[in-house]
Enzyme design. Structure first.
Site, mmCIF file in Angstrom:
data_model
loop_
_atom_site.group_PDB
_atom_site.id
_atom_site.type_symbol
_atom_site.label_atom_id
_atom_site.label_comp_id
_atom_site.label_asym_id
_atom_site.label_seq_id
_atom_site.Cartn_x
_atom_site.Cartn_y
_atom_site.Cartn_z
ATOM 1 N N GLY A 84 53.630 50.638 38.854
ATOM 2 C CA GLY A 84 52.182 50.519 39.018
ATOM 3 C C GLY A 84 51.759 49.949 40.360
ATOM 4 N N ASN A 143 54.343 57.944 30.282
ATOM 5 C CA ASN A 143 53.960 56.742 29.531
ATOM 6 C C ASN A 143 52.481 56.474 29.827
ATOM 7 O OD1 ASN A 143 53.610 54.217 28.443
ATOM 8 N ND2 ASN A 143 54.834 53.144 29.984
ATOM 9 N N TRP A 144 51.643 56.789 28.845
ATOM 10 C CA TRP A 144 50.193 56.655 29.067
ATOM 11 C C TRP A 144 49.718 55.220 28.949
ATOM 12 C CZ3 TRP A 144 48.727 61.415 25.514
ATOM 13 C CH2 TRP A 144 49.128 62.595 26.167
ATOM 14 N N LYS A 145 50.603 54.333 28.523
ATOM 15 C CA LYS A 145 50.250 52.907 28.362
ATOM 16 C C LYS A 145 48.972 52.787 27.511
ATOM 17 C CE LYS A 145 52.383 52.016 32.780
ATOM 18 N NZ LYS A 145 52.739 51.022 33.772
ATOM 19 N N SER A 202 56.229 54.254 40.118
ATOM 20 C CA SER A 202 55.387 54.953 41.087
ATOM 21 C C SER A 202 55.915 56.344 41.456
ATOM 22 C CB SER A 202 55.178 54.084 42.333
ATOM 23 O OG SER A 202 54.531 52.874 41.980
ATOM 24 N N GLU A 261 56.695 45.689 30.978
ATOM 25 C CA GLU A 261 55.438 45.051 30.545
ATOM 26 C C GLU A 261 55.637 44.349 29.199
ATOM 27 O OE1 GLU A 261 52.916 48.518 31.022
ATOM 28 O OE2 GLU A 261 53.280 48.392 33.176
ATOM 29 N N GLU A 265 63.778 51.125 35.840
ATOM 30 C CA GLU A 265 62.434 50.927 36.379
ATOM 31 C C GLU A 265 62.370 49.583 37.107
ATOM 32 O OE1 GLU A 265 59.375 53.409 34.140
ATOM 33 O OE2 GLU A 265 59.557 51.552 33.017
ATOM 34 N N HIS A 276 60.341 48.043 27.882
ATOM 35 C CA HIS A 276 59.528 48.264 29.088
ATOM 36 C C HIS A 276 59.232 46.912 29.727
ATOM 37 C CE1 HIS A 276 56.183 49.330 31.690
ATOM 38 N NE2 HIS A 276 56.602 50.583 31.608
ATOM 39 N N GLY A 303 54.301 56.557 34.776
ATOM 40 C CA GLY A 303 53.127 55.864 34.244
ATOM 41 C C GLY A 303 51.850 56.505 34.760
HETATM 42 C C1 PEP Z 1 55.895 52.879 33.767
HETATM 43 O O1 PEP Z 1 54.983 52.227 33.287
HETATM 44 O O2 PEP Z 1 56.880 53.131 33.067
HETATM 45 C C2 PEP Z 1 55.767 53.321 35.149
HETATM 46 C C3 PEP Z 1 56.833 53.784 35.747
HETATM 47 O O3 PEP Z 1 54.515 53.223 35.731
HETATM 48 P P1 PEP Z 1 54.069 53.850 37.158
HETATM 49 O O4 PEP Z 1 54.596 55.253 37.235
HETATM 50 O O5 PEP Z 1 52.578 53.785 37.128
HETATM 51 O O6 PEP Z 1 54.674 52.970 38.209
#
Ligand code: PEP
Length: 250
Positions: free
Chosen positions: A173, A10-12, A212, A97, A167, A95, A233
């Site tokens: 993050g 997921n490049w956000k 993470s 976010e 998640e 998600h 992410g």
């Molecule tokens: C995500 O945004 O789905 C995610 C898991 O981010 P990260 O790996 O940076 O924690």
């Protein structure tokens, strides 16, 4: 049951055309050599380019969001049929976010999931608890409520075509990953919840872990029986890290 692993990046809201081109050229040769399904999820403006860059490769394309509306006066939104025009296969939905920053409730997430399924794309349904909810000991209830709201709208059989991503919000993050054991406990509870409604669906549904994930912790997570891959992410923006995660899934 053997479930093919999925490693989804997921490049956000990150990247540029040139950084994305570099990432894809680094991933293309690697993805073909491993058994997992690799997925990348760029921001909407890059879907067309990424779709072309992935042509002929086994890597699949995911969008980060879709509207539950089909068309009309919804400024800034993207419909599922628009995503179909760009050979999108998967769509992230729910998600944390989107839930926290854009007010997406369980009901909205369920409607979006239904719209994505109607367009014959595969939702990657994100669920997870906040730190406060974990400290209160209600993690399993929160996750199963998020899923059950979707089940009520689309039915349990629809989960044949839905991927779940667990998640924990406190791990996204932050650099603080859940331990493999913590993640396994929730994956198993979520699978059992669906299996109580339909054993085949519960056993077959793919449940990714996100929060993470890095090349240094992915192998431990993937060794768990109910962890079927990862939604990644930050580490998916670094080709060496992402390739390391793909390799660790075998
Ligand atoms: C995500 O945004 O789905 C995610 C898991 O981010 P990260 O790996 O940076 O924690």
């Amino acid at each position: 049951m053997t479930r093919q692993k999925i490693i989804a990046g997921n490049w956000k809201m990150n990247g540029s055309l040139s950084s994305i081109e570099k990432l894809i050229s680094g991933l293309r040769s690697v993805a073909e050599n491993f058994d997992s399904q690799v997925i990348v999820s760029p921001s909407h403006p890059y879907l067309s380019n990424v779709s072309q860059l992935l042509s002929g490769s086994s890597i699949k394309l995911a969008a980060q969001n879709a509207s539950h509306e089909t068309s009309g006066a919804f400024t800034g939104e993207t419909s599922v049929s628009m995503l179909q025009d760009f050979a999108v296969d998967y769509v992230l939905v729910g998600h944390s976010e989107r839930r926290a920053l854009y007010g997406e409730t369980d009901d909205v997430v369920a409607k979006k999931t239904a719209a994505i399924l109607s367009g014959e794309l595969t939702p990657i349904l994100c669920i997870g608890e906040t730190l406060e909810e974990r400290q209160k000991g209600i993690t399993v209830d929160v996750c199963n409520t998020q899923i059950n709201t979707v089940v009520e709208l689309v039915g349990v059989e629809a989960f044949k075509n839905i991927v779940i991503a667990y998640e924990p919000v406190w791990a996204i993050g932050t650099g603080l990953s859940a331990t493999a054991e913590q993640a396994q406990e929730i994956h198993k509870a979520v699978r059992n919840n669906l299996a109580a409604l339909n054993a085949d669906i519960g056993n077959g549904v793919k449940i990714l872990y996100g929060g993470s994930v890095k090349a240094s912790n992915s192998a431990d997570l993937f060794a768990m029986p109910d962890i079927d891959g990862a939604l990644v992410g930050g580490a998916s923006l670094d080709v060496d890290e992402f390739v390391g995660i793909i390799k660790s899934a075998g």
